[in-house]
Design a protein around this motif. Structure first.
Motif, PDB file in Angstrom:
ATOM      1  N   LEU A 402      -6.069 -17.834  -2.800  1.00 14.26           N
ATOM      2  CA  LEU A 402      -5.750 -16.537  -3.402  1.00 14.26           C
ATOM      3  C   LEU A 402      -4.286 -16.162  -3.181  1.00 14.26           C
ATOM      4  CD1 LEU A 402      -8.818 -14.177  -2.791  1.00 14.26           C
ATOM      5  CD2 LEU A 402      -8.265 -15.593  -4.766  1.00 14.26           C
ATOM      6  N   LYS A 403      -3.782 -16.398  -1.970  1.00 13.32           N
ATOM      7  CA  LYS A 403      -2.386 -16.055  -1.693  1.00 13.32           C
ATOM      8  C   LYS A 403      -1.444 -16.894  -2.550  1.00 13.32           C
ATOM      9  CE  LYS A 403       0.895 -15.328   2.063  1.00 13.32           C
ATOM     10  NZ  LYS A 403       1.108 -15.356   3.533  1.00 13.32           N
ATOM     11  N   ASP A 437      -6.523 -10.305   3.188  1.00 13.13           N
ATOM     12  CA  ASP A 437      -5.868 -11.344   3.991  1.00 13.13           C
ATOM     13  C   ASP A 437      -4.692 -11.962   3.248  1.00 13.13           C
ATOM     14  OD1 ASP A 437      -7.686 -10.914   6.004  1.00 13.13           O
ATOM     15  OD2 ASP A 437      -9.023 -12.553   5.400  1.00 13.13           O
ATOM     16  N   ALA A 438      -4.817 -12.089   1.915  1.00 10.53           N
ATOM     17  CA  ALA A 438      -3.730 -12.670   1.126  1.00 10.53           C
ATOM     18  C   ALA A 438      -2.511 -11.760   1.086  1.00 10.53           C
ATOM     19  CB  ALA A 438      -4.211 -12.957  -0.296  1.00 10.53           C
ATOM     20  N   LEU A 439      -2.724 -10.458   1.279  1.00 12.35           N
ATOM     21  CA  LEU A 439      -1.628  -9.492   1.219  1.00 12.35           C
ATOM     22  C   LEU A 439      -1.011  -9.216   2.580  1.00 12.35           C
ATOM     23  CD1 LEU A 439      -3.329  -7.032  -1.269  1.00 12.35           C
ATOM     24  CD2 LEU A 439      -1.275  -8.362  -1.748  1.00 12.35           C
ATOM     25  N   CYS A 440      -1.647  -9.661   3.641  1.00  9.22           N
ATOM     26  CA  CYS A 440      -1.155  -9.401   4.991  1.00  9.22           C
ATOM     27  C   CYS A 440      -1.251 -10.669   5.822  1.00  9.22           C
ATOM     28  CB  CYS A 440      -1.967  -8.293   5.674  1.00  9.22           C
ATOM     29  SG  CYS A 440      -2.028  -6.740   4.775  1.00  9.22           S
ATOM     30  N   SER A 441      -0.347 -10.832   6.753  1.00 13.40           N
ATOM     31  CA  SER A 441      -0.427 -11.958   7.681  1.00 13.40           C
ATOM     32  C   SER A 441      -1.495 -11.685   8.730  1.00 13.40           C
ATOM     33  CB  SER A 441       0.934 -12.184   8.347  1.00 13.40           C
ATOM     34  OG  SER A 441       1.344 -11.007   9.042  1.00 13.40           O
ATOM     35  N   LYS A 442      -1.797 -12.685   9.543  1.00 12.75           N
ATOM     36  CA  LYS A 442      -2.910 -12.572  10.484  1.00 12.75           C
ATOM     37  C   LYS A 442      -2.745 -11.421  11.460  1.00 12.75           C
ATOM     38  CE  LYS A 442      -4.213 -17.457  10.331  1.00 12.75           C
ATOM     39  NZ  LYS A 442      -4.378 -18.718  11.113  1.00 12.75           N
ATOM     40  N   ASN A 443      -1.562 -11.238  12.003  1.00 11.32           N
ATOM     41  CA  ASN A 443      -1.336 -10.224  13.033  1.00 11.32           C
ATOM     42  C   ASN A 443      -0.768  -8.924  12.471  1.00 11.32           C
ATOM     43  OD1 ASN A 443      -2.139 -12.140  14.990  1.00 11.32           O
ATOM     44  ND2 ASN A 443      -0.042 -12.973  15.081  1.00 11.32           N
ATOM     45  N   GLU A 444      -0.803  -8.780  11.172  1.00  9.78           N
ATOM     46  CA  GLU A 444      -0.194  -7.618  10.529  1.00  9.78           C
ATOM     47  C   GLU A 444      -1.247  -6.572  10.186  1.00  9.78           C
ATOM     48  OE1 GLU A 444       3.095  -6.822   6.960  1.00  9.78           O
ATOM     49  OE2 GLU A 444       1.857  -8.628   6.974  1.00  9.78           O
ATOM     50  N   THR A 445      -0.880  -5.302  10.319  1.00  6.72           N
ATOM     51  CA  THR A 445      -1.790  -4.220   9.953  1.00  6.72           C
ATOM     52  C   THR A 445      -2.009  -4.191   8.443  1.00  6.72           C
ATOM     53  OG1 THR A 445      -2.118  -1.822   9.987  1.00  6.72           O
ATOM     54  CG2 THR A 445       0.155  -2.618   9.816  1.00  6.72           C
ATOM     55  N   PHE A 448      -0.585  -1.303   4.598  1.00  8.06           N
ATOM     56  CA  PHE A 448       0.313  -1.343   3.439  1.00  8.06           C
ATOM     57  C   PHE A 448      -0.259  -2.122   2.246  1.00  8.06           C
ATOM     58  CE2 PHE A 448       3.235  -1.130   7.172  1.00  8.06           C
ATOM     59  CZ  PHE A 448       3.717   0.146   6.944  1.00  8.06           C
ATOM     60  N   ILE A 449      -1.543  -2.464   2.267  1.00 11.73           N
ATOM     61  CA  ILE A 449      -2.057  -3.313   1.188  1.00 11.73           C
ATOM     62  C   ILE A 449      -2.053  -2.598  -0.162  1.00 11.73           C
ATOM     63  CG2 ILE A 449      -3.434  -4.847   2.635  1.00 11.73           C
ATOM     64  CD1 ILE A 449      -5.848  -3.178   2.093  1.00 11.73           C
ATOM     65  N   ALA A 450      -2.283  -1.288  -0.182  1.00 10.71           N
ATOM     66  CA  ALA A 450      -2.262  -0.556  -1.454  1.00 10.71           C
ATOM     67  C   ALA A 450      -0.854  -0.547  -2.041  1.00 10.71           C
ATOM     68  CB  ALA A 450      -2.769   0.866  -1.259  1.00 10.71           C
ATOM     69  N   GLN A 451       0.152  -0.272  -1.185  1.00  8.07           N
ATOM     70  CA  GLN A 451       1.529  -0.265  -1.668  1.00  8.07           C
ATOM     71  C   GLN A 451       1.927  -1.632  -2.212  1.00  8.07           C
ATOM     72  OE1 GLN A 451       0.282   1.088   1.116  1.00  8.07           O
ATOM     73  NE2 GLN A 451       1.737   2.475   2.117  1.00  8.07           N
ATOM     74  N   ARG A 452       1.508  -2.684  -1.546  1.00  7.08           N
ATOM     75  CA  ARG A 452       1.886  -4.022  -1.980  1.00  7.08           C
ATOM     76  C   ARG A 452       1.205  -4.408  -3.289  1.00  7.08           C
ATOM     77  NH1 ARG A 452       1.739  -6.950   4.027  1.00  7.08           N
ATOM     78  NH2 ARG A 452       3.581  -5.825   4.821  1.00  7.08           N
ATOM     79  N   LEU A 453       0.010  -3.920  -3.512  1.00  6.28           N
ATOM     80  CA  LEU A 453      -0.641  -4.168  -4.801  1.00  6.28           C
ATOM     81  C   LEU A 453       0.030  -3.381  -5.914  1.00  6.28           C
ATOM     82  CD1 LEU A 453      -4.443  -4.323  -3.884  1.00  6.28           C
ATOM     83  CD2 LEU A 453      -3.100  -6.116  -4.972  1.00  6.28           C
ATOM     84  N   LEU A 454       0.473  -2.167  -5.624  1.00  6.21           N
ATOM     85  CA  LEU A 454       1.152  -1.364  -6.641  1.00  6.21           C
ATOM     86  C   LEU A 454       2.439  -2.047  -7.109  1.00  6.21           C
ATOM     87  CD1 LEU A 454       0.710   2.226  -5.138  1.00  6.21           C
ATOM     88  CD2 LEU A 454      -0.438   1.300  -7.149  1.00  6.21           C
ATOM     89  N   TYR A 455       3.140  -2.694  -6.176  1.00  3.84           N
ATOM     90  CA  TYR A 455       4.377  -3.418  -6.499  1.00  3.84           C
ATOM     91  C   TYR A 455       4.185  -4.901  -6.182  1.00  3.84           C
ATOM     92  CZ  TYR A 455       6.697   1.131  -6.793  1.00  3.84           C
ATOM     93  OH  TYR A 455       7.071   2.408  -7.149  1.00  3.84           O
TER      94      TYR A 455
END
Length: 729
Positions: A402-403, A437-445, A448-455
């Motif tokens: 997916l990533k 998981d595809a939008l964030c690294s393993k140790n990352e909160t 911010f997944i909504a913001q990253r999907l928007l952009y």
């Protein structure tokens, strides 16, 4: 067809504009606006056979010049019509006489740039018998007219004019006879017309007329790629879009079958070329789209197009050989064939779809997903998956990548994976987790997944993703926003990270999202979801002091309405007060419907009565949900009134804000302007409530008993009953 000037009020201006622009690839029905590989992508395009030049040279007609007297005659008619000095009766007589002058010279006159404009006007204003007489006389040269740059407009005008006369039931037999006479000429040498850029468009309009569909191109019907995507993703569209493909009349199914069978039967040896030719592919796409749900006929024609074996008396179903499967896989990287394959997957009966899924696509999904053309075919394949077993196969092949798909710009494949997961109720939780998981690294909160999907593109194209920040002023990513809309249709238990991410955004980012056409639909989808009332309120409060500003915005006005419906009475008062401040400006815009719908005048004149009505409405709504709703229902229950005590301090703050607003704005006695603006219902996914979906229906096309009817591709006119083949779309 390509756009051009059609002004009837200035004939001299037509003489100055002697050229008609040839629009490459944009002339077709049902074309996706997604820009795929064109001639510049030579790696993915098959070599064009020599037949193309042969077809083009065969189309050349020797056209005689128009004598000056005839040119002067039609010029005088044009000037007479432009002067508006002719009544309807006289106009009909003039049209009839002028069309009679074309007898024996139909091709020369129809293909003359100047006179062809006049001829279009004559065909649109003449009587049915005059129109049919012109078409009968020109039937032998109709393909040549249709393949000419100017004549194609004349041919299409004649077809549109025929369609207007179908309101009269007595006209059907006459029109059917005319269409059949033209079909005989077309099927004699169909390749010449089907592979011509102008002729293919006229042929598509001809097929639509025979099937009872408007011959207007989709841009005139308001069709847009974003709406087509929303429909495929099972997101709500406007009512006007839902009716775009309704049949305007019963059509001529026998003529349609005769024409299509003539095209396919005469082109079997050239089918491999027709698959990848831009214009013939468009014709085949239109024909297949018009045959939706006609499973018996589709099981005959699709195998011929793909070059595989259709059903025989000894064995049932369609069988695809290994060699044929390899050819299909290779051709799928061609731009024209990929469009054709999308339509095939959309209309294919279940038995044929299953054969294609198992023999062609299985074990090749990821590789095809990375191709710039074939990835659209994979999107269509996923959207049409029939059962959970197929969803499992798709999941196993795509979920680990997916990533990679998002990084390669193939977010559409991910979107359809989510949509199909929800539709089939399979792998829903796994899909949501894998996307996060595809939008964030393993140790990352995951905040911010909504913001990253928007952009989405902006994020994945950044060099240092760990330091990526909000991109103010940039346009939000369409597919990323569609993915978020789809996410908010899932059960709230499965999407808590997405809800938390959206509700934790800064107020200024929420406002900017609301002003973006795609981002606004994300917020609407969230407000219509079954997320908790407190989570929705947390988002709505961030709009305080901005409701008036948003109501004046084309996208924001819908959010104001959704917020009003989703919040408690105290917040509704705040919204009403802010809209009252901008009432004068709002009443001048098409968003003025909010003044009437939210009863802003009632709030201005009698605020206490207005508040009582809102409380009564909310109480009735809650009682209805208690009686008919359930925790498992896909009808989200609004619980803001009943749970108001859970957040009393927040309500007090809201009321104080409202009181300050009341002190600043005196009660107005201005009479409310009545808005007559007819408004389409919201096109976003906000109206899609909940997550429960209907289970996919199994097709019974292969279980039907054998009948003695003639094959669809027999090439015969099957009887005189025009209503024998019921149209289904």
């Amino acid at each position: 067809m390509g756009q051009r000037e059609k002004s009837r009020n200035n004939h001299s201006s037509r003489k100055k504009e002697m050229g008609r622009k040839d629009q490459k690839g944009g002339r077709g029905f049902d074309r996706d606006s997604n820009k795929r590989n064109q001639s510049g992508d030579a790696a993915n395009v098959k070599a064009v056979p020599k037949k193309q030049s042969e077809f083009e040279h065969q189309n050349q007609f020797v056209r005689k010049e128009i004598d000056p007297e005839t040119s002067k005659y039609f010029s005088e008619i044009a000037n007479l019509f432009d002067s508006n000095g002719v009544d309807l009766d006289e106009r009909s007589v003039i049209c009839g006489n002028a069309l009679e002058e074309t007898r024996g010279r139909e091709y020369e006159i129809a293909t003359d740039y100047i006179i062809s404009h006049v001829l279009e006007t004559l065909l649109e204003g003449c009587e049915l018998d005059q129109l049919c007489s012109f078409l009968r006389n020109s039937a032998s040269v109709f393909p040549a007219i249709a393949m000419d740059k100017s004549g194609s407009h004349v041919a299409e005008s004649a077809l549109k004019s025929l369609a207007t006369h179908l309101e009269n039931p007595d006209a059907y037999s006459v029109i059917e006879e005319v269409l059949h006479s033209i079909c005989k000429v077309i099927v004699d040498k169909p390749l010449e017309m089907i592979c011509n850029c102008y002729g293919s468009h006229v042929l598509r309009a001809f097929l639509c007329l025979c099937k009872g569909v408007s011959v207007e191109p989709p841009e005139h019907r308001g069709a847009k790629s974003s709406k087509a995507l929303a429909k495929r993703l099972n997101l709500k569209t406007s009512h006007s879009d839902e009716n775009n493909l309704q049949f305007s009349h019963q059509g001529f199914p026998d003529v349609f079958s005769y024409l299509l069978s003539g095209i396919v039967n005469c082109s079997r040896e050239d089918m491999k070329y027709l698959q990848v030719d831009q214009y013939s592919s468009l014709v085949l796409q239109t024909a297949l789209s018009l045959m939706l749900k006609q499973d018996d006929e589709l099981l005959e024609i699709i195998p011929l197009i793909l070059g595989c074996n259709s059903a025989t008396a000894e064995e049932e179903g369609v069988h695809i050989d290994t060699d044929v499967a390899k050819d299909i896989l290779e051709s799928m990287k061609d731009n024209s064939f990929s469009h054709l394959m999308e339509v095939i997957l959309d209309v294919a009966p279940e038995s044929l779809y299953n054969e294609l899924f198992n023999k062609v696509f299985k074990d090749s999904l990821y590789d095809l997903s990375l191709d710039r053309s074939a990835n659209f075919v994979i999107q269509a394949l996923i959207s049409q998956a029939k059962n959970k077993e197929q969803m499992s196969v798709i999941w196993e092949e795509l979920s680990p990548r997916l990533k990679d798909l998002l990084e390669q710009g193939k977010s559409g494949v991910v979107a359809f994976l989510l949509a199909t997961s929800q539709r089939l109720q399979s792998h829903e939780h796994k899909c949501c987790e894998a996307l996060a998981d595809a939008l964030c690294s393993k140790n990352e909160t995951r905040i911010f997944i909504a913001q990253r999907l928007l952009y989405l593109d902006n994020y994945f194209y950044s060099q240092d993703k760990s330091d990526w920040e909000w991109a103010p002023g940039a346009r939000m990513h369409l597919m990323g926003c569609l993915i978020l809309q789809k996410i908010f249709q899932f059960s709230s238990e499965l999407i808590q990270p997405y809800i938390t991410s959206l509700t934790s955004m800064k107020p200024e980012h929420i406002i900017e999202t609301a002003k973006d056409s795609s981002g606004a639909r994300v917020i609407e989808a969230f407000l219509a979801s079954n997320a908790a009332a407190k989570q929705k309120r947390r988002l709505i409060i961030k709009f305080r002091e901005h409701f008036g500003e948003l109501s004046l915005h084309a996208s924001g006005s819908f959010i104001v309405e959704k917020c009003f419906d989703a919040c408690n009475v105290a917040l509704r008062e705040v919204i009403a007060a802010e809209l009252l401040d901008v009432k004068a400006d709002l009443s001048k815009t098409k968003q003025g419907f909010l003044l009437r719908k939210l009863d802003i005048d009632g709030y201005a004149h009698r605020p206490e009565q207005w508040k009582s009505r809102q409380e009564a409405k909310q109480s009735t709504y809650n009682e209805f949900c208690s009686a008919f709703g359930s925790s498992k229902s896909n009808f989200p229950k609004n619980t803001f009134v009943s749970d108001a005590s859970e957040d009393a301090s927040e309500d007090i703050e809201v009321k104080n804000t409202r009181k300050e607003s009341d002190l600043q704005h005196p009660t107005s006695g201005v009479k409310r302007q009545r808005e007559e603006h007819a408004r389409d219902k919201h096109v976003s996914s906000a109206g899609e409530k909940g997550t429960k979906q209907k289970k996919s229906k199994t097709s019974d096309a292969t279980d039907k008993p054998a009948t003695k009817k003639k094959p669809f591709l027999s090439g015969e006119m099957i009887g005189k009953n025009r209503h024998s083949n019921k149209l289904r779309f």
